[in-house]
Design a protein around this motif. Structure first.
Motif, PDB file in Angstrom:
ATOM      1  N   GLN A   3     -54.438   3.096   4.537  1.00 40.50           N
ATOM      2  CA  GLN A   3     -53.139   2.874   5.756  1.00 40.50           C
ATOM      3  C   GLN A   3     -53.887   2.692   7.064  1.00 40.50           C
ATOM      4  O   GLN A   3     -54.733   3.487   7.435  1.00 40.50           O
ATOM      5  CB  GLN A   3     -52.282   4.427   5.644  1.00 40.50           C
ATOM      6  N   ASP A   4     -53.432   1.528   7.647  1.00 44.72           N
ATOM      7  CA  ASP A   4     -53.683   1.213   8.967  1.00 44.72           C
ATOM      8  C   ASP A   4     -52.576   1.615   9.880  1.00 44.72           C
ATOM      9  O   ASP A   4     -51.376   0.955   9.600  1.00 44.72           O
ATOM     10  CB  ASP A   4     -54.238  -0.164   9.253  1.00 44.72           C
ATOM     11  N   PHE A   5     -52.673   2.264  11.235  1.00 42.22           N
ATOM     12  CA  PHE A   5     -51.537   2.554  11.979  1.00 42.22           C
ATOM     13  C   PHE A   5     -52.130   1.815  13.236  1.00 42.22           C
ATOM     14  O   PHE A   5     -53.096   2.275  14.038  1.00 42.22           O
ATOM     15  CB  PHE A   5     -51.400   3.996  12.141  1.00 42.22           C
ATOM     16  N   VAL A   6     -51.298   0.992  13.834  1.00 37.82           N
ATOM     17  CA  VAL A   6     -51.739   0.217  15.001  1.00 37.82           C
ATOM     18  C   VAL A   6     -50.584   0.357  15.936  1.00 37.82           C
ATOM     19  O   VAL A   6     -49.237   0.010  15.417  1.00 37.82           O
ATOM     20  CB  VAL A   6     -51.887  -1.301  14.781  1.00 37.82           C
ATOM     21  N   ILE A   7     -50.907   0.949  17.172  1.00 38.77           N
ATOM     22  CA  ILE A   7     -49.651   1.197  18.041  1.00 38.77           C
ATOM     23  C   ILE A   7     -49.748   0.423  19.373  1.00 38.77           C
ATOM     24  O   ILE A   7     -51.016   0.611  19.936  1.00 38.77           O
ATOM     25  CB  ILE A   7     -49.533   2.814  18.285  1.00 38.77           C
ATOM     26  N   ASP A   8     -48.744  -0.352  19.766  1.00 40.07           N
ATOM     27  CA  ASP A   8     -48.898  -1.079  20.768  1.00 40.07           C
ATOM     28  C   ASP A   8     -48.653  -0.389  22.065  1.00 40.07           C
ATOM     29  O   ASP A   8     -47.282   0.621  21.818  1.00 40.07           O
ATOM     30  CB  ASP A   8     -47.884  -2.134  20.765  1.00 40.07           C
ATOM     31  N   ALA A   9     -49.301  -0.341  23.120  1.00 42.43           N
ATOM     32  CA  ALA A   9     -49.047   0.640  24.464  1.00 42.43           C
ATOM     33  C   ALA A   9     -49.166  -0.360  25.630  1.00 42.43           C
ATOM     34  O   ALA A   9     -49.435  -1.287  25.598  1.00 42.43           O
ATOM     35  CB  ALA A   9     -50.408   1.552  24.349  1.00 42.43           C
ATOM     36  N   PHE A  10     -48.597   0.096  26.651  1.00 41.31           N
ATOM     37  CA  PHE A  10     -48.254  -0.359  27.897  1.00 41.31           C
ATOM     38  C   PHE A  10     -48.866   0.342  29.045  1.00 41.31           C
ATOM     39  O   PHE A  10     -48.472   1.721  28.920  1.00 41.31           O
ATOM     40  CB  PHE A  10     -46.888  -0.568  28.272  1.00 41.31           C
ATOM     41  N   PRO A  11     -49.384  -0.150  30.002  1.00 42.05           N
ATOM     42  CA  PRO A  11     -49.934   0.717  31.229  1.00 42.05           C
ATOM     43  C   PRO A  11     -48.707   1.336  31.856  1.00 42.05           C
ATOM     44  O   PRO A  11     -47.644   0.994  31.888  1.00 42.05           O
ATOM     45  CB  PRO A  11     -50.661  -0.195  32.170  1.00 42.05           C
ATOM     46  N   ARG A  12     -48.819   2.664  32.393  1.00 42.05           N
ATOM     47  CA  ARG A  12     -47.878   3.458  32.915  1.00 42.05           C
ATOM     48  C   ARG A  12     -48.366   4.015  34.045  1.00 42.05           C
ATOM     49  O   ARG A  12     -49.350   4.781  34.558  1.00 42.05           O
ATOM     50  CB  ARG A  12     -47.326   4.816  32.095  1.00 42.05           C
ATOM     51  N   ASP A  13     -47.628   3.749  35.265  1.00 47.35           N
ATOM     52  CA  ASP A  13     -48.182   3.793  36.750  1.00 47.35           C
ATOM     53  C   ASP A  13     -47.408   5.041  37.134  1.00 47.35           C
ATOM     54  O   ASP A  13     -47.739   5.937  37.860  1.00 47.35           O
ATOM     55  CB  ASP A  13     -48.116   2.779  37.813  1.00 47.35           C
ATOM     56  N   ASP A  14     -46.238   4.886  36.935  1.00 45.36           N
ATOM     57  CA  ASP A  14     -45.181   5.995  37.293  1.00 45.36           C
ATOM     58  C   ASP A  14     -45.133   7.299  36.730  1.00 45.36           C
ATOM     59  O   ASP A  14     -45.188   7.394  35.486  1.00 45.36           O
ATOM     60  CB  ASP A  14     -43.378   5.428  37.499  1.00 45.36           C
ATOM     61  N   LYS A  15     -45.186   8.391  37.472  1.00 42.01           N
ATOM     62  CA  LYS A  15     -45.292   9.545  36.893  1.00 42.01           C
ATOM     63  C   LYS A  15     -43.903  10.735  37.558  1.00 42.01           C
ATOM     64  O   LYS A  15     -43.309  10.214  38.240  1.00 42.01           O
ATOM     65  CB  LYS A  15     -46.580  10.327  37.290  1.00 42.01           C
ATOM     66  N   GLY A  16     -43.828  11.783  36.646  1.00 43.64           N
ATOM     67  CA  GLY A  16     -42.906  12.521  37.025  1.00 43.64           C
ATOM     68  C   GLY A  16     -41.662  12.676  36.107  1.00 43.64           C
ATOM     69  O   GLY A  16     -41.315  11.550  35.271  1.00 43.64           O
ATOM     70  N   HIS A  48     -40.531   3.585  21.409  1.00 45.30           N
ATOM     71  CA  HIS A  48     -39.896   4.896  20.881  1.00 45.30           C
ATOM     72  C   HIS A  48     -39.714   4.723  19.216  1.00 45.30           C
ATOM     73  O   HIS A  48     -40.209   5.369  18.550  1.00 45.30           O
ATOM     74  CB  HIS A  48     -38.599   5.387  21.457  1.00 45.30           C
ATOM     75  N   ASN A  49     -38.982   3.630  19.301  1.00 41.70           N
ATOM     76  CA  ASN A  49     -38.843   3.325  17.668  1.00 41.70           C
ATOM     77  C   ASN A  49     -39.678   2.819  16.776  1.00 41.70           C
ATOM     78  O   ASN A  49     -39.809   3.242  15.539  1.00 41.70           O
ATOM     79  CB  ASN A  49     -37.654   2.289  17.537  1.00 41.70           C
ATOM     80  N   GLU A  50     -40.971   2.333  17.434  1.00 36.64           N
ATOM     81  CA  GLU A  50     -42.120   2.068  16.640  1.00 36.64           C
ATOM     82  C   GLU A  50     -42.691   3.484  16.310  1.00 36.64           C
ATOM     83  O   GLU A  50     -43.205   3.511  15.104  1.00 36.64           O
ATOM     84  CB  GLU A  50     -43.119   1.191  17.421  1.00 36.64           C
ATOM     85  N   LEU A  51     -42.914   4.279  17.254  1.00 38.28           N
ATOM     86  CA  LEU A  51     -43.546   5.416  16.821  1.00 38.28           C
ATOM     87  C   LEU A  51     -43.026   6.311  15.679  1.00 38.28           C
ATOM     88  O   LEU A  51     -43.175   6.868  14.843  1.00 38.28           O
ATOM     89  CB  LEU A  51     -43.879   6.199  17.894  1.00 38.28           C
ATOM     90  N   LYS A  52     -41.420   6.322  15.907  1.00 39.66           N
ATOM     91  CA  LYS A  52     -40.635   7.208  15.029  1.00 39.66           C
ATOM     92  C   LYS A  52     -40.602   6.598  13.624  1.00 39.66           C
ATOM     93  O   LYS A  52     -40.748   7.283  12.747  1.00 39.66           O
ATOM     94  CB  LYS A  52     -39.179   6.879  15.807  1.00 39.66           C
ATOM     95  N   LYS A  53     -40.684   5.277  13.571  1.00 38.84           N
ATOM     96  CA  LYS A  53     -40.820   4.690  12.019  1.00 38.84           C
ATOM     97  C   LYS A  53     -42.136   5.025  11.481  1.00 38.84           C
ATOM     98  O   LYS A  53     -42.244   5.546  10.362  1.00 38.84           O
ATOM     99  CB  LYS A  53     -40.705   2.921  12.186  1.00 38.84           C
ATOM    100  N   ALA A  54     -43.225   5.099  12.477  1.00 37.51           N
ATOM    101  CA  ALA A  54     -44.576   5.337  11.850  1.00 37.51           C
ATOM    102  C   ALA A  54     -44.656   6.644  11.540  1.00 37.51           C
ATOM    103  O   ALA A  54     -45.248   7.245  10.561  1.00 37.51           O
ATOM    104  CB  ALA A  54     -45.535   5.105  12.762  1.00 37.51           C
ATOM    105  N   LEU A  55     -43.746   7.518  11.998  1.00 36.92           N
ATOM    106  CA  LEU A  55     -43.804   8.986  11.821  1.00 36.92           C
ATOM    107  C   LEU A  55     -43.153   9.602  10.139  1.00 36.92           C
ATOM    108  O   LEU A  55     -43.459  10.413   9.914  1.00 36.92           O
ATOM    109  CB  LEU A  55     -43.035   9.817  12.714  1.00 36.92           C
TER     110      LEU A  55
END
Length: 219
Positions: A3-16, A48-55
């Motif tokens: 099984q291969d799991f590839v998760i697309d991610a995006f840079p995140r600058d805002d915190k809090g 969110h839904n991509e990770l939820k599906k993978a889980l």
């Protein structure tokens, strides 16, 4: 591991908290972080839904995952996952970078084999009581198993299987066992349900009582 799991991610600058709430509400993403590997921690966001599906596949917790961040791929394992206390929502994920020559520590699931056909269960009415569903192992990334197995075929009634009884693949160890026998936790036991066992003990006691009465009558 197939099984291969590839998760697309995006840079995140805002915190809090405010930024995280906006991310989840407006963009349908969740905040996450990649750390380790001798590099600075990298804040990211993922769908969110991509990770939820993978889980839906338990193997995601015991696999090397690929994070695709702006075309740059990193090998990671999932180290922590936070969920909403009562909604079916994910809220945050932690990923640890993986180096091929460095040992990793991963919780892997334990599968029971031949539970329905094991004599202690099928013939003698025993039940397999799971005391642990996963075990922490240590190994190089290339040796990471998807799961560990316990074959119940030869397990006897009232037998307990501990971590030290597991058959580990080559290159895999259980760190807890290095700290003494007191850390050798039980994983599964096979025994009769309490109600059945109590009834049998009562029947045996009653039978013994009748035998004693019979002996007294003869006297």
């Amino acid at each position: 591991m197939s099984q291969d799991f590839v998760i697309d991610a995006f840079p995140r600058d805002d915190k809090g908290r405010g930024a995280s709430r906006r991310l989840r509400r407006e963009e349908r993403k969740i905040p996450a972080i990649i750390y380790g590997g001798g590099k600075d921690a990298t804040p990211i966001s993922i769908w969110h839904n991509e990770l939820k599906k993978a889980l839906e596949n338990e193997a995601i917790f015991s696999h090397i995952l690929t994070i695709n961040l702006n075309g740059k791929k990193e090998s990671v394992i999932m180290k922590d996952l936070q969920r909403h206390p009562y909604k079916l929502l994910l809220t945050h994920a932690d990923f640890q970078r993986v180096e091929q020559d460095q040992e990793i520590f991963v919780q892997v699931p334990v599968h029971l084999l031949n539970e329905e056909t094991a004599p202690a269960i099928k013939t003698y009415g025993g039940v397999a009581f799971r005391l642990m569903t996963e075990v922490e192992i240590a190994c190089l990334p290339k040796d990471l198993p998807e799961f560990l197995e316990i074959d119940l075929t030869d397990i006897e009634m009232d037998q307990v299987v501990h971590m030290s009884d597991l058959k580990l693949p080559e290159g895999v160890r259980i760190p807890a066992l290095q700290h003494g026998e007191e850390h050798d936790q039980a994983i599964v036991s096979v025994s009769q349900p309490k109600g059945v066992k109590a009834d049998e003990e009562a029947d045996e006691a009653e039978g013994e009582g009748e035998s004693e009465e019979g002996s007294e009558d003869k006297e």
